[in-house]
Design a protein around this motif. Structure first.
Motif, PDB file in Angstrom:
ATOM      1  N   VAL A  78      45.215  26.157  46.067  1.00 46.54           N
ATOM      2  CA  VAL A  78      44.639  26.097  44.733  1.00 46.54           C
ATOM      3  C   VAL A  78      45.397  25.102  43.876  1.00 46.54           C
ATOM      4  CG1 VAL A  78      46.056  28.069  43.992  1.00 46.54           C
ATOM      5  CG2 VAL A  78      43.975  27.503  42.729  1.00 46.54           C
ATOM      6  N   ALA A  79      44.673  24.409  43.000  1.00 51.56           N
ATOM      7  CA  ALA A  79      45.312  23.494  42.059  1.00 51.56           C
ATOM      8  C   ALA A  79      46.237  24.275  41.142  1.00 51.56           C
ATOM      9  CB  ALA A  79      44.246  22.755  41.246  1.00 51.56           C
ATOM     10  N   ALA A  80      47.408  23.714  40.877  1.00 53.27           N
ATOM     11  CA  ALA A  80      48.400  24.415  40.057  1.00 53.27           C
ATOM     12  C   ALA A  80      47.893  24.707  38.651  1.00 53.27           C
ATOM     13  CB  ALA A  80      49.689  23.597  39.990  1.00 53.27           C
ATOM     14  N   GLY A  81      47.011  23.850  38.145  1.00 54.30           N
ATOM     15  CA  GLY A  81      46.500  24.037  36.791  1.00 54.30           C
ATOM     16  C   GLY A  81      45.350  25.015  36.683  1.00 54.30           C
ATOM     17  N   ALA A  82      44.842  25.514  37.821  1.00 56.64           N
ATOM     18  CA  ALA A  82      43.731  26.468  37.791  1.00 56.64           C
ATOM     19  C   ALA A  82      44.193  27.787  37.200  1.00 56.64           C
ATOM     20  CB  ALA A  82      43.191  26.684  39.201  1.00 56.64           C
ATOM     21  N   ARG A  83      43.297  28.458  36.493  1.00 59.55           N
ATOM     22  CA  ARG A  83      43.601  29.785  35.960  1.00 59.55           C
ATOM     23  C   ARG A  83      43.259  30.839  37.008  1.00 59.55           C
ATOM     24  NH1 ARG A  83      43.296  29.620  29.767  1.00 59.55           N
ATOM     25  NH2 ARG A  83      43.275  27.392  29.312  1.00 59.55           N
ATOM     26  N   TYR A  84      43.953  31.951  36.952  1.00 57.96           N
ATOM     27  CA  TYR A  84      43.721  33.007  37.936  1.00 57.96           C
ATOM     28  C   TYR A  84      42.285  33.506  37.906  1.00 57.96           C
ATOM     29  CZ  TYR A  84      48.386  33.499  39.830  1.00 57.96           C
ATOM     30  OH  TYR A  84      49.558  33.281  40.506  1.00 57.96           O
ATOM     31  N   ALA A  85      41.663  33.544  36.750  1.00 61.26           N
ATOM     32  CA  ALA A  85      40.278  34.008  36.684  1.00 61.26           C
ATOM     33  C   ALA A  85      39.356  33.108  37.499  1.00 61.26           C
ATOM     34  CB  ALA A  85      39.813  34.059  35.229  1.00 61.26           C
ATOM     35  N   GLU A  86      39.569  31.796  37.400  1.00 60.20           N
ATOM     36  CA  GLU A  86      38.751  30.846  38.153  1.00 60.20           C
ATOM     37  C   GLU A  86      39.001  30.996  39.648  1.00 60.20           C
ATOM     38  OE1 GLU A  86      39.528  27.740  34.453  1.00 60.20           O
ATOM     39  OE2 GLU A  86      40.446  27.398  36.419  1.00 60.20           O
ATOM     40  N   LEU A  87      40.259  31.090  40.022  1.00 59.18           N
ATOM     41  CA  LEU A  87      40.610  31.263  41.428  1.00 59.18           C
ATOM     42  C   LEU A  87      40.004  32.556  41.981  1.00 59.18           C
ATOM     43  CD1 LEU A  87      42.224  30.892  44.055  1.00 59.18           C
ATOM     44  CD2 LEU A  87      44.202  31.883  42.858  1.00 59.18           C
ATOM     45  N   ALA A  88      40.124  33.636  41.234  1.00 56.02           N
ATOM     46  CA  ALA A  88      39.680  34.946  41.722  1.00 56.02           C
ATOM     47  C   ALA A  88      38.187  34.961  42.013  1.00 56.02           C
ATOM     48  CB  ALA A  88      40.041  36.028  40.707  1.00 56.02           C
ATOM     49  N   GLY A  95      34.965  36.060  50.203  1.00 60.88           N
ATOM     50  CA  GLY A  95      35.279  37.267  50.950  1.00 60.88           C
ATOM     51  C   GLY A  95      36.752  37.605  51.019  1.00 60.88           C
ATOM     52  N   PHE A  96      37.555  37.025  50.115  1.00 57.58           N
ATOM     53  CA  PHE A  96      38.998  37.251  50.149  1.00 57.58           C
ATOM     54  C   PHE A  96      39.521  37.672  48.779  1.00 57.58           C
ATOM     55  CE2 PHE A  96      38.275  34.652  53.876  1.00 57.58           C
ATOM     56  CZ  PHE A  96      39.076  35.287  54.829  1.00 57.58           C
ATOM     57  N   ALA A  97      40.793  38.081  48.772  1.00 60.12           N
ATOM     58  CA  ALA A  97      41.390  38.609  47.547  1.00 60.12           C
ATOM     59  C   ALA A  97      42.878  38.307  47.518  1.00 60.12           C
ATOM     60  CB  ALA A  97      41.181  40.129  47.466  1.00 60.12           C
ATOM     61  N   LEU A  98      43.433  38.337  46.319  1.00 62.77           N
ATOM     62  CA  LEU A  98      44.880  38.358  46.127  1.00 62.77           C
ATOM     63  C   LEU A  98      45.338  39.813  46.065  1.00 62.77           C
ATOM     64  CD1 LEU A  98      45.177  35.657  43.320  1.00 62.77           C
ATOM     65  CD2 LEU A  98      45.738  35.366  45.741  1.00 62.77           C
ATOM     66  N   PRO A  99      46.599  40.069  46.383  1.00 64.13           N
ATOM     67  CA  PRO A  99      47.061  41.453  46.293  1.00 64.13           C
ATOM     68  C   PRO A  99      47.211  41.960  44.873  1.00 64.13           C
ATOM     69  CG  PRO A  99      48.860  40.003  46.930  1.00 64.13           C
ATOM     70  CD  PRO A  99      47.607  39.188  46.976  1.00 64.13           C
ATOM     71  N   ASN A 100      47.356  41.047  43.908  1.00 60.65           N
ATOM     72  CA  ASN A 100      47.624  41.499  42.550  1.00 60.65           C
ATOM     73  C   ASN A 100      47.291  40.408  41.550  1.00 60.65           C
ATOM     74  OD1 ASN A 100      48.402  43.424  40.714  1.00 60.65           O
ATOM     75  ND2 ASN A 100      50.538  43.508  41.350  1.00 60.65           N
ATOM     76  N   LEU A 101      47.193  40.810  40.290  1.00 60.36           N
ATOM     77  CA  LEU A 101      46.993  39.892  39.173  1.00 60.36           C
ATOM     78  C   LEU A 101      47.869  40.345  38.013  1.00 60.36           C
ATOM     79  CD1 LEU A 101      43.084  39.564  39.177  1.00 60.36           C
ATOM     80  CD2 LEU A 101      44.712  37.780  39.844  1.00 60.36           C
ATOM     81  N   ALA A 102      48.150  39.425  37.102  1.00 62.28           N
ATOM     82  CA  ALA A 102      48.898  39.765  35.896  1.00 62.28           C
ATOM     83  C   ALA A 102      47.971  40.433  34.881  1.00 62.28           C
ATOM     84  CB  ALA A 102      49.520  38.509  35.300  1.00 62.28           C
ATOM     85  N   SER A 103      48.542  40.868  33.761  1.00 58.59           N
ATOM     86  CA  SER A 103      47.734  41.513  32.719  1.00 58.59           C
ATOM     87  C   SER A 103      46.636  40.601  32.206  1.00 58.59           C
ATOM     88  CB  SER A 103      48.630  41.923  31.548  1.00 58.59           C
ATOM     89  OG  SER A 103      49.566  42.882  31.942  1.00 58.59           O
ATOM     90  N   LEU A 104      46.949  39.307  32.138  1.00 64.76           N
ATOM     91  CA  LEU A 104      45.986  38.314  31.656  1.00 64.76           C
ATOM     92  C   LEU A 104      45.536  37.431  32.806  1.00 64.76           C
ATOM     93  CD1 LEU A 104      47.711  37.024  28.383  1.00 64.76           C
ATOM     94  CD2 LEU A 104      45.934  38.760  28.573  1.00 64.76           C
ATOM     95  N   PRO A 105      44.240  37.267  33.043  1.00 63.34           N
ATOM     96  CA  PRO A 105      43.767  36.337  34.058  1.00 63.34           C
ATOM     97  C   PRO A 105      43.609  34.915  33.522  1.00 63.34           C
ATOM     98  CG  PRO A 105      41.902  37.523  33.168  1.00 63.34           C
ATOM     99  CD  PRO A 105      43.124  38.046  32.445  1.00 63.34           C
TER     100      PRO A 105
END
Length: 422
Positions: A78-88, A95-105
């Motif tokens: 993933v691009a370093a500048g991408a936000r977690y919401a976009e990545l998720a 069909g995949f997932a991360l194990p966790n997310l922060a309070s803010l996506p």
């Protein structure tokens, strides 16, 4: 211009002489190679001056939006500048997932990893714990790739922007999964502390909130995976706390419209693991924050100690959150070397009285080896903080090797690493 560029909370105005916004990797490399000093700028959610500089800033927000899933390797690049919401969203669609997310996506992947940001759960590491490989632009504009297993790797995912500009990060992923989230109200603090190890391990993620006005955890956010046994039946009390009958905000007087779905309704991992929805701004930003990570074995004693200054905390507090993080081997991670409990404070936006209370909090938490979050406020001396990281001397040496002239230095790194940041 820098006078118009402020962080999310508005407590810091960036002093950079210019902000570069490259749109290609070649442009980024040219910016880094040509700048006498430069710092990477993320989504500006830091409350400290970790990204501030009087030289140049470079934002990656306009870089190509890379999200490349390798199903066979179970990774995503993933691009370093991408936000977690976009990545998720894209990751889940594949069909995949991360194990966790922060309070803010809303935060960027590169910035969150570089500062050791985390979510919650006794089995879950900090967000950079998922990094398998990273690519960065070094001081001379070269592109370098470092992978898990390389000798330098443990010093790089959490590196405070001091070794180079991350371009992409390759993260471990797993098959997508569903979770459900239930908020319980009115958990007596004594009951929580008497059963703390058991309590925080009852579900995939457990977050406890208090405003310190009474010896109570006013809310407990419990997230369970649907592919694991449920911690409690719907409507059942949880360590005497009762399930909320409506969705709530961590600050109970605030609207819950920005918060993720509660009351046990199942949904995809990325729609529940964060406290706030990506399509909403979680608050006005009118707040200050500090946070402390300490060995999990000291959690009960530390929280007991804080009860002695509850009135002082409450006088400048919006909300306090307690979470858990699994141990890792990343040199500057808040959870380096031991399972960890974090105590997070969201303060009112009045810096002088807040800093006075931060000093009280830090004085009480110092005997427990508390590590302040790199991107939040602290009053502790840099030498005191760095002494709590057993590999800090190795990190300083790594920075010197990657950036001998201190191109990526700034006042923040100079305080912790020494003059010139190298």
């Amino acid at each position: 211009m820098s006078s118009e560029l402020v962080n999310w909370a508005g407590n810091l105005t960036f002093r950079a002489r210019r902000v570069h916004r490259p749109t290609t990797l070649d442009e980024l490399r040219a910016v880094v190679a040509g700048a006498p000093r430069v710092r990477a700028l993320g989504t500006r959610h830091s409350f400290s001056d970790v990204a501030d500089t009087t030289a140049d800033l470079v934002s990656l927000a306009a870089m190509p939006p890379v999200v490349d899933v390798d199903a066979a390797a179970r990774t995503v690049t993933v691009a370093a500048g991408a936000r977690y919401a976009e990545l998720a969203r894209e990751l889940d669609a594949a069909g995949f997932a991360l194990p966790n997310l922060a309070s803010l996506p809303h935060i960027s992947v590169g910035g969150a990893c570089a500062t050791g940001t985390h979510g919650s759960g006794v089995r879950n590491t900090v967000l950079p714990g998922s990094v398998r490989r990273l690519e960065l632009v070094t001081a001379d504009g070269d592109l370098r790739t470092v992978e898990r297993g390389d000798p330098d790797f443990p010093g790089l995912p959490v590196s405070l922007g001091a070794v180079g500009v991350f371009t992409t990060l390759t993260l471990d992923v797993e098959p997508t999964y569903d979770v459900h989230q239930t908020v319980y109200l009115g958990l007596p603090m004594r009951a929580a502390l008497d059963h703390f190890p058991e309590l925080v391990a009852t579900a995939y993620s457990v977050c406890l909130f208090t405003d310190w006005s009474t010896p109570t955890f006013d809310q407990v956010w419990v997230i369970a995976r649907t592919d694991e046994p449920a911690p409690k039946a719907p409507g059942e009390a949880w360590f005497t706390a009762q399930p909320a009958t409506r969705d709530v905000h961590p600050v109970i007087t605030n609207s819950a419209a920005a918060c993720t779905t509660q009351r046990g309704v199942p949904g995809r991992w990325h729609t529940r693991l964060s406290h706030f929805r990506p399509e909403h701004t979680p608050s006005s930003g009118a707040e200050l924050q500090s946070e402390y990570a300490l060995p999990a074995r000291h959690a009960v004693a530390a929280l007991d100690a804080l009860t002695g200054i509850a009135a002082e905390i409450r006088s400048v507090l919006q909300i306090c959150e307690v979470r858990t993080v699994a141990a890792d081997d990343l040199w500057l991670s808040p959870a380096y070397g031991h399972d960890t409990v974090t105590i997070h404070f969201t303060w009112i936006p009045d810096e002088a009285p807040v800093r006075a209370v931060i000093r009280l909090v830090e004085r009480l938490l110092a005997p427990f080896g508390a590590r302040p979050h790199w991107a939040k406020l602290t009053e502790a001396a840099p030498a005191e903080i760095t002494s709590r990281y057993p590999r800090f001397a190795d990190f300083r040496a790594l920075v010197h090797r990657y950036d001998p002239a201190g191109k990526f230095g700034n006042p923040f790194t100079e305080r912790y690493l020494g003059e010139g940041s190298a």
